[in-house]
Design a protein around this motif. Sequence first.
Motif, PDB file in Angstrom:
ATOM      1  N   GLY A  54      -0.591 -12.424   4.255  1.00 47.04           N
ATOM      2  CA  GLY A  54       0.811 -12.418   5.311  1.00 47.04           C
ATOM      3  C   GLY A  54       0.974 -11.003   5.039  1.00 47.04           C
ATOM      4  O   GLY A  54       0.506  -9.711   5.318  1.00 47.04           O
ATOM      5  N   ASP A  55       2.203 -10.799   4.736  1.00 52.01           N
ATOM      6  CA  ASP A  55       2.908  -9.445   4.483  1.00 52.01           C
ATOM      7  C   ASP A  55       2.304  -8.638   3.563  1.00 52.01           C
ATOM      8  O   ASP A  55       2.286  -7.337   4.178  1.00 52.01           O
ATOM      9  CB  ASP A  55       4.482  -9.890   4.100  1.00 52.01           C
ATOM     10  N   PRO A  56       1.798  -9.096   2.473  1.00 51.06           N
ATOM     11  CA  PRO A  56       1.026  -8.142   1.314  1.00 51.06           C
ATOM     12  C   PRO A  56      -0.340  -7.498   2.498  1.00 51.06           C
ATOM     13  O   PRO A  56      -0.634  -6.568   1.922  1.00 51.06           O
ATOM     14  CB  PRO A  56       0.692  -8.852   0.280  1.00 51.06           C
ATOM     15  N   GLY A  57      -0.727  -8.272   3.196  1.00 51.45           N
ATOM     16  CA  GLY A  57      -2.043  -7.633   4.098  1.00 51.45           C
ATOM     17  C   GLY A  57      -3.284  -7.851   3.456  1.00 51.45           C
ATOM     18  O   GLY A  57      -4.300  -6.872   3.624  1.00 51.45           O
TER      19      GLY A  57
ATOM     20  N   PHE B  24       1.589  -8.158  -5.416  1.00 53.26           N
ATOM     21  CA  PHE B  24       1.441  -9.734  -5.288  1.00 53.26           C
ATOM     22  C   PHE B  24       0.200  -9.916  -6.263  1.00 53.26           C
ATOM     23  O   PHE B  24       0.220 -11.073  -6.870  1.00 53.26           O
ATOM     24  CB  PHE B  24       1.009  -9.924  -3.767  1.00 53.26           C
TER      25      PHE B  24
ATOM     26  N   THR C 278       7.757 -13.309  -2.261  1.00 47.75           N
ATOM     27  CA  THR C 278       8.514 -12.399  -1.619  1.00 47.75           C
ATOM     28  C   THR C 278       8.166 -11.066  -1.365  1.00 47.75           C
ATOM     29  O   THR C 278       8.484 -10.330  -0.303  1.00 47.75           O
ATOM     30  CB  THR C 278       9.875 -12.557  -2.138  1.00 47.75           C
ATOM     31  N   THR C 279       7.175 -10.785  -2.129  1.00 48.45           N
ATOM     32  CA  THR C 279       6.870  -9.228  -2.048  1.00 48.45           C
ATOM     33  C   THR C 279       5.748  -8.966  -0.883  1.00 48.45           C
ATOM     34  O   THR C 279       5.205  -9.689  -0.491  1.00 48.45           O
ATOM     35  CB  THR C 279       6.053  -8.752  -3.432  1.00 48.45           C
ATOM     36  N   GLY C 280       6.076  -7.757  -0.231  1.00 46.63           N
ATOM     37  CA  GLY C 280       5.108  -7.290   0.812  1.00 46.63           C
ATOM     38  C   GLY C 280       4.233  -6.142   0.456  1.00 46.63           C
ATOM     39  O   GLY C 280       3.489  -5.862   1.202  1.00 46.63           O
ATOM     40  N   TRP C 281       4.134  -6.041  -0.776  1.00 47.98           N
ATOM     41  CA  TRP C 281       3.278  -4.854  -1.506  1.00 47.98           C
ATOM     42  C   TRP C 281       2.185  -5.758  -2.080  1.00 47.98           C
ATOM     43  O   TRP C 281       2.193  -6.746  -2.956  1.00 47.98           O
ATOM     44  CB  TRP C 281       4.061  -4.147  -2.653  1.00 47.98           C
TER      45      TRP C 281
ATOM     46  N   THR D 196      10.899 -16.297   1.477  1.00 47.30           N
ATOM     47  CA  THR D 196      11.760 -15.972   0.619  1.00 47.30           C
ATOM     48  C   THR D 196      12.507 -17.372   0.023  1.00 47.30           C
ATOM     49  O   THR D 196      12.781 -17.443  -1.108  1.00 47.30           O
ATOM     50  CB  THR D 196      12.813 -15.032   1.312  1.00 47.30           C
TER      51      THR D 196
END
Length: 373
Positions: A226-229, A282, A275-278, A343
């Motif tokens: 997801g957010d971490p890609g 992650f 929660t992390t986007g990095w 989150t």
Amino acid sequence: MVQSPVRLVYLLRPTVKVGILLAVGFSVLAFVSTPFLMPEIADHYGVSLGTASMIGVFQLGGFVIATWGAGRWLQPRERVFVVSLLAAAAANLVSAALPAFALLVPLRLVSGVALGLLAWYGWVQAFGDDRRMGDVAVAGPVVGVVAAPLVSLLLEAGGPRLVFAALAAVSLVPLAFGYRSDVSELPRDRARHRAVPAARVLLVCLGMFTLGGSAVFIYAVVLGTGDPGLSVAAVAAGFSLNAVVAIPASRIRATRRIPSPWMAATAVCAIVVATTGWGWLFLTALVVWGFFFWAAIPGVFEVLASRSRYPEERVGDAQALMAAGRAGGPLLGGLLIDSAGATVLGIVGSSLMLAAAIGVFTTRTVARPLGNR
């Protein structure tokens, strides 16, 4: 496919028979495959991710039933081991045909019962013995080194059918090695022995710890992509490294003296993963999660054994409560991630784990070790 884990097990010079360790370790394949299988199953059957998670819920539910009941009604005899492996092979072989979803779910229940009996059979050989507990604890991480990348490759090559077929084949491997039980017959009246209050608190803590952890960990593939890609392959590599660092953690005796800090550290990993986007953060949290978790669990088991009058009876209870937590985790995680977001999932999951750490620390401090019955 099985040579690397087998050689690793021999390298560790175990005190528990190799066939038993392989059965415990290879059962990890079934559980590691679930986060990767859920999106594929959802796509194949045209159902939601929450509905697809039922394959994990029922498999873990079967694990709960088996580990809870085995310590009360079964003896650790070889035929239990053999029948469990054959049942696991049959359930996975039929699952490989990808039957109707209404049939696939109970098949995973059968698989879970078999895996639960194998786990009980393995742990009852070791419970209360420091060296043997370390050997059984390390079996899962040893196989976990190759499990996630292997499942990822199998999915890419042949989808869920190939994964289930591989699980069926692997289920039979332990029969080629030694698996005779070293435990004498357990007392027939053992069902009448209730856990003392301290042991009950520790069992609840184990359930809470795995509930909070499973709620996040089971959705690691979804969260990581997801957010971490990250790619699925990258997350699979994270799972593999998670298992690599777990191997020394489960065998370092110094970590078992006070398990609560390791439990709290695992809780931190859970909220970071959710929660992390990095991507780099992650993967870091996902990897060290394995070290912290397996540094904690053998220590909690030692505390439980020392605070129990009948420690051999508590092994089934401990496995059942942990499995109950793992079974409830996908339901809790799915509800939270769909309704409140990642989150909130991280906050709830890590809070449960932290509360469990506090409970173990308090019990270890207040309750005195008990002598043999």
